[in-house]
Design an enzyme around this catalytic site. Structure first.
Site, PDB file in Angstrom:
ATOM      1  CE  LYS A 122      -3.894   2.186   2.362  1.00 54.61           C
ATOM      2  NZ  LYS A 122      -4.999   1.941   3.312  1.00 54.61           N
ATOM      3  NE  ARG A 199     -10.258  -3.512  -1.476  1.00 58.08           N
ATOM      4  CZ  ARG A 199      -9.770  -2.697  -0.552  1.00 58.08           C
ATOM      5  NH1 ARG A 199     -10.555  -1.819   0.033  1.00 58.08           N
ATOM      6  NH2 ARG A 199      -8.491  -2.737  -0.217  1.00 58.08           N
ATOM      7  CG  ASP A 271     -14.659   1.880  -1.328  1.00 59.79           C
ATOM      8  OD1 ASP A 271     -15.744   2.364  -0.950  1.00 59.79           O
ATOM      9  OD2 ASP A 271     -13.578   2.467  -1.159  1.00 59.79           O
ATOM     10  CG  ASP A 281      -8.944  -0.181   2.643  1.00 60.17           C
ATOM     11  OD1 ASP A 281      -7.953  -0.920   2.498  1.00 60.17           O
ATOM     12  OD2 ASP A 281      -9.525   0.357   1.691  1.00 60.17           O
TER      13      ASP A 281
HETATM   14  P1  AMP Z   1     -10.141   4.988   0.874  1.00 56.75           P
HETATM   15  O1  AMP Z   1     -11.059   6.096   1.257  1.00 56.75           O
HETATM   16  O2  AMP Z   1      -8.774   5.088   1.458  1.00 56.75           O
HETATM   17  O3  AMP Z   1     -10.733   3.645   1.097  1.00 56.75           O
HETATM   18  O4  AMP Z   1      -9.883   5.135  -0.702  1.00 56.75           O
HETATM   19  C1  AMP Z   1     -10.906   5.272  -1.636  1.00 56.75           C
HETATM   20  C2  AMP Z   1     -10.341   5.157  -3.024  1.00 56.75           C
HETATM   21  O5  AMP Z   1      -9.381   6.173  -3.259  1.00 56.75           O
HETATM   22  C3  AMP Z   1      -9.651   3.844  -3.339  1.00 56.75           C
HETATM   23  O6  AMP Z   1      -9.938   3.514  -4.669  1.00 56.75           O
HETATM   24  C4  AMP Z   1      -8.197   4.180  -3.171  1.00 56.75           C
HETATM   25  O7  AMP Z   1      -7.373   3.345  -3.934  1.00 56.75           O
HETATM   26  C5  AMP Z   1      -8.154   5.611  -3.674  1.00 56.75           C
HETATM   27  N1  AMP Z   1      -7.026   6.361  -3.089  1.00 56.75           N
HETATM   28  C6  AMP Z   1      -6.925   6.835  -1.840  1.00 56.75           C
HETATM   29  N2  AMP Z   1      -5.752   7.474  -1.656  1.00 56.75           N
HETATM   30  C7  AMP Z   1      -5.079   7.395  -2.833  1.00 56.75           C
HETATM   31  C8  AMP Z   1      -3.806   7.857  -3.306  1.00 56.75           C
HETATM   32  N3  AMP Z   1      -2.966   8.533  -2.528  1.00 56.75           N
HETATM   33  N4  AMP Z   1      -3.474   7.578  -4.581  1.00 56.75           N
HETATM   34  C9  AMP Z   1      -4.301   6.890  -5.387  1.00 56.75           C
HETATM   35  N5  AMP Z   1      -5.503   6.446  -5.014  1.00 56.75           N
HETATM   36  C10 AMP Z   1      -5.900   6.686  -3.760  1.00 56.75           C
HETATM   37 MG    MG Z   2     -10.325   1.878   0.699  1.00 54.57          MG
END
Ligand code: AMP
Ligand code: MG
Length: 532
Positions: A122, A199, A271, A281
């Site tokens: 990650k 997921r 997700d 997550d």
């Molecule tokens: P999360 O809220 O962390 O579960 O992320 C939601 C979505 O945003 C997922 O598809 C993650 O892969 C994407 N995401 C979150 N942070 C980043 C990042 N720094 N770069 C690329 N994708 C991100």
């Molecule tokens: Mg996520």
């Protein structure tokens, strides 16, 4: 060194496009992508339990080959990196394609006993699903994910695991408070491990796109690879419906555990819901200190409180309904199959309710030290929680202290009061509620005397359901602040404390203390940003 067997890549359709450009990926469930190298990977911490499980010795974990691979510089033999497509409902709304924007699978590893694990980096750089973001992760959020993954495991709560925490030597720009003040922060990469990172959103995306063939294929793959122990009917409707019920039960058990220990996930979007019922997550999660059903650690959720502590069971249920709606798409609309499937999905939802109630009764009996749950215990338990909330009482400390009270009704009132006093944050609230607590404790002691337990039996039971050490938000924050200065000792000490969360660890009293005053409203301690 590791035995890879990459079934997901081998058996499911991949994206024919190989460039690393942001795009919608249709007709496929994964895209090949390599981690982007970093300046200077350095191992900050690792989980020796997880390394052992994978067959990696301490020496191997320290080797340049492994540290480089865990930092995204170089690929281990047999590893075939990829990212996967998923969608999701975020804060109650369908968000379309999301996907692994900053998680890159290294592949699937078989350990010495043939157990299968997916490994993911990650923060290892952009993927076709990164949208406008950078695919990176900052040290603070990586420490939080690393520590809490392992803490949850040792608490006995279903979770994805963390093998390693690697500093990248690169800086990552984040606007932590979304207030136009971006800063350059140290970057890091966590290697996460789970039997499956699939997921709810992995199924939702193909349903949303009406790609029923792919949806069916993914369902069957998941059943066969991730639920080998299940003996499901061959009929595809019965099979998917029954399987949904199993997912529902696992989700229920997971959320009941969260409620037991005071864990608040913070972003229960679909997700972020694991098909295996694993906690997944770790972002702006938190641990309740004082009992407060309305508390949410996530600053983005401060207004709506959708993901607050008390709503988690209801939200998990809502998320399951979204998964159910996606699964309904394996049938033709309005067909007899669709009606049969809808019935099975309803049965699955009922299984969620039943499993949640059962787990909760069991957890509450354990928390309060009852030999078995009785329906009439509900009043005592609910009154207890209401008092804890009204009087601003620390949940973790309260239950550890409650285990110590003596069951001689009328005797030792002062001593029992003194024991419980340790759990209060505010003396004024303690004074106001003291009489109510005395009354409640009187009822409680009458109840526990009805069991065939002496105090030590009750205490032993309670100490298995009530952790002494939890990953309090302020402790993680202190470890982060030290690590940012280059001192990783507290990260490693917290990891070690959390190996035995239910046991008294002499000399480590400070990790069991209630939240200090300064941490009550401090960023990172009570308010967590999604910016990570
Ligand atoms: P999360 O809220 O962390 O579960 O992320 C939601 C979505 O945003 C997922 O598809 C993650 O892969 C994407 N995401 C979150 N942070 C980043 C990042 N720094 N770069 C690329 N994708 C991100
Ligand atoms: Mg996520």
């Amino acid at each position: 060194m590791l035995t890879f067997d990459n079934r997901f890549r081998r058996e499911l359709p991949g994206d024919p496009e190989t460039s690393n450009t942001t795009r919608q990926v249709k007709g496929a469930v994964w895209s090949p992508v390599m981690p982007t190298p970093v300046a200077a990977p350095r191992l900050i911490a690792s989980s020796h339990e997880m390394a052992d499980e994978l067959g990696l010795s301490a020496a191997m974990m320290q080797s340049a080959e492994v540290v480089n691979a865990l930092g995204g510089n170089g690929v281990l033999s047999g590893s075939e990196p990829y990212a996967t497509v998923y969608g999701g409902h975020q804060f109650g709304h369908w968000a379309g394609q999301l996907g692994d924007g900053r998680a890159i699978y290294l592949g699937e590893v078989l350990n010495a006993s043939g157990k299968r694990y997916e490994l993911q980096l990650k923060g290892a750089g952009p993927t076709p699903y990164s949208r406008r973001a950078d695919g990176r992760a900052v040290l603070r959020s990586s420490i939080r994910e690393f520590l809490c993954s392992e803490a949850m495991f040792h608490l006995g709560i279903p979770t994805t695991r963390a093998l390693s925490l690697v500093a990248t030597g690169d800086k990552v720009v984040r606007d932590m408070f979304y207030d136009g003040n971006p800063e350059r922060e140290p970057g890091a990469i966590v290697c996460r491990v789970a039997p499956s990172f699939t997921r709810f959103g992995h199924f939702e995306i193909h349903a949303a796109r009406n790609d029923t063939a792919l949806l069916k294929q993914l369902v069957e793959f998941t059943i066969v690879r991730d639920f080998p122990e299940l003996d499901l009917p061959a009929d595809p409707i019965d099979r998917a419906g029954e399987w949904f019920g199993v997912v529902a039960e696992r989700t229920a058990v997971m959320v009941a555990h969260w409620m037991r220990v005071g864990f608040v996930h913070g972003v229960m979007n679909t997700d972020n819901m694991s098909i295996l019922g694993l906690t997944i997550d770790y972002g702006p999660y938190g641990w309740i200190d004082n009992v407060d059903p309305g508390w949410t650690p996530n600053t983005t959720d401060a207004e709506g409180k959708r993901y607050c502590y008390g709503r988690q069971p209801e939200i998990a249920r809502w998320n399951l309904e979204r998964l159910g709606s996606a699964l309904l798409m394996v049938t033709d609309e309005d067909s007899p199959d669709a009606i049969r499937m809808a019935d099975l999905l309803q049965t699955g939802m009922n299984r969620y309710d039943a499993a949640f109630d059962l787990a909760t009764r069991n957890n509450l009996a354990g928390k309060f030290g009852f030999a078995a749950w009785r329906e009439e215990d509900a009043a005592l338990v609910n009154d207890g929680f209401r008092l804890l909330a009204d009087a601003d009482v620390d949940m973790t400390i309260f239950f550890r202290q409650l285990a110590k009270v003596e069951a001689e009704v009328g005797a030792g009132v002062e001593a029992n009061r003194a024991l419980l006093a340790a759990a209060f944050y505010r003396e004024d609230l303690r004074d106001i509620h003291q009489a109510a607590f005395d009354m409640w404790l009187g009822r409680y002691l009458v109840r526990v005397k009805e069991d065939d337990f002496v105090q030590s039996d009750r205490a032993a039971l309670m100490s298995r359901f009530n952790p002494l050490y939890v990953m309090r938000n302020y402790l993680a924050q202190q470890a982060i602040e030290l690590a940012t200065e280059g001192d990783n000792s507290m990260v490693n000490e917290l990891l070690d404390v959390m190996r035995h969360p239910y046991e008294v660890q002499p000399g480590r009293e400070r990790f069991a203390e209630k939240r200090p005053d300064w941490a009550r409203h401090k960023a990172g301690c009570s308010m967590l940003s999604c910016s990570s």
